[in-house]
Design a protein around this motif. Structure first.
Motif, PDB file in Angstrom:
ATOM      1  N   ARG A  53       0.839  -1.216   0.000  1.00  0.00           N
ATOM      2  CA  ARG A  53       0.000   0.000   0.000  1.00  0.00           C
ATOM      3  C   ARG A  53       0.862   1.249   0.000  1.00  0.00           C
ATOM      4  NH1 ARG A  53      -5.290  -1.139   3.768  1.00  0.00           N
ATOM      5  NH2 ARG A  53      -5.808  -3.159   2.850  1.00  0.00           N
ATOM      6  N   ASN A  54       1.951   1.226   0.768  1.00  0.00           N
ATOM      7  CA  ASN A  54       2.845   2.377   0.820  1.00  0.00           C
ATOM      8  C   ASN A  54       3.510   2.617  -0.535  1.00  0.00           C
ATOM      9  OD1 ASN A  54       4.144   4.537   2.100  1.00  0.00           O
ATOM     10  ND2 ASN A  54       5.869   3.280   2.699  1.00  0.00           N
ATOM     11  N   GLN A  57       0.801   4.002  -3.278  1.00  0.00           N
ATOM     12  CA  GLN A  57       0.197   5.328  -3.136  1.00  0.00           C
ATOM     13  C   GLN A  57       1.074   6.357  -3.830  1.00  0.00           C
ATOM     14  OE1 GLN A  57      -0.283   6.262   0.982  1.00  0.00           O
ATOM     15  NE2 GLN A  57       1.883   6.311   1.411  1.00  0.00           N
ATOM     16  N   PHE A  60       5.376   8.315  -1.048  1.00  0.00           N
ATOM     17  CA  PHE A  60       5.963   7.343  -0.132  1.00  0.00           C
ATOM     18  C   PHE A  60       5.911   7.889   1.286  1.00  0.00           C
ATOM     19  CE2 PHE A  60       9.475   5.285   2.103  1.00  0.00           C
ATOM     20  CZ  PHE A  60       9.248   3.962   1.786  1.00  0.00           C
ATOM     21  N   SER A  61       5.432   7.075   2.224  1.00  0.00           N
ATOM     22  CA  SER A  61       5.307   7.495   3.614  1.00  0.00           C
ATOM     23  C   SER A  61       6.553   7.126   4.408  1.00  0.00           C
ATOM     24  CB  SER A  61       4.085   6.846   4.253  1.00  0.00           C
ATOM     25  OG  SER A  61       4.071   7.093   5.640  1.00  0.00           O
ATOM     26  N   PHE A  64       5.830   5.296   7.752  1.00  0.00           N
ATOM     27  CA  PHE A  64       5.660   3.850   7.748  1.00  0.00           C
ATOM     28  C   PHE A  64       6.999   3.114   7.697  1.00  0.00           C
ATOM     29  CE2 PHE A  64       5.669  -0.018   5.167  1.00  0.00           C
ATOM     30  CZ  PHE A  64       5.008  -0.859   6.047  1.00  0.00           C
TER      31      PHE A  64
END
Length: 82
Positions: A53-54, A57, A60-61, A64
């Motif tokens: 999921r990261n 999207q 990039f988070s 996380f």
């Protein structure tokens, strides 16, 4: 009394990002996999889903990244953890 049952190794999801799928496959092929219990495999599925999921999207988070690396360390997925 209690028997030992080998864990069921989950299949990789076809929806996962290619990098996440490769990481999950690398766990299956690794030497430490022989020590994994069912809870370890389910942790790996959770981490792989979150990783996917990261990666899919738009942004990039970094929030996380550290928890994911910590979970990977718990699975002995990095040399330093082994």
């Amino acid at each position: 009394m209690f028997g030992f049952f080998p864990p069921t190794v989950p299949r990789a999801s076809g929806d996962w990002h290619p990098i996440a799928k490769r990481w999950f496959q690398s766990l299956k092929d690794s030497g430490q996999a022989q020590f994994y219990k069912q809870s370890d495999w389910l942790t790996a599925v959770y981490v792989t889903e979150a990783m996917s999921r990261n990666l899919t999207q738009g942004k990039f988070s970094t929030r996380f990244f550290q928890p994911a690396m910590s979970a990977m360390t718990g699975l002995l997925a990095a040399e330093g953890a082994r």
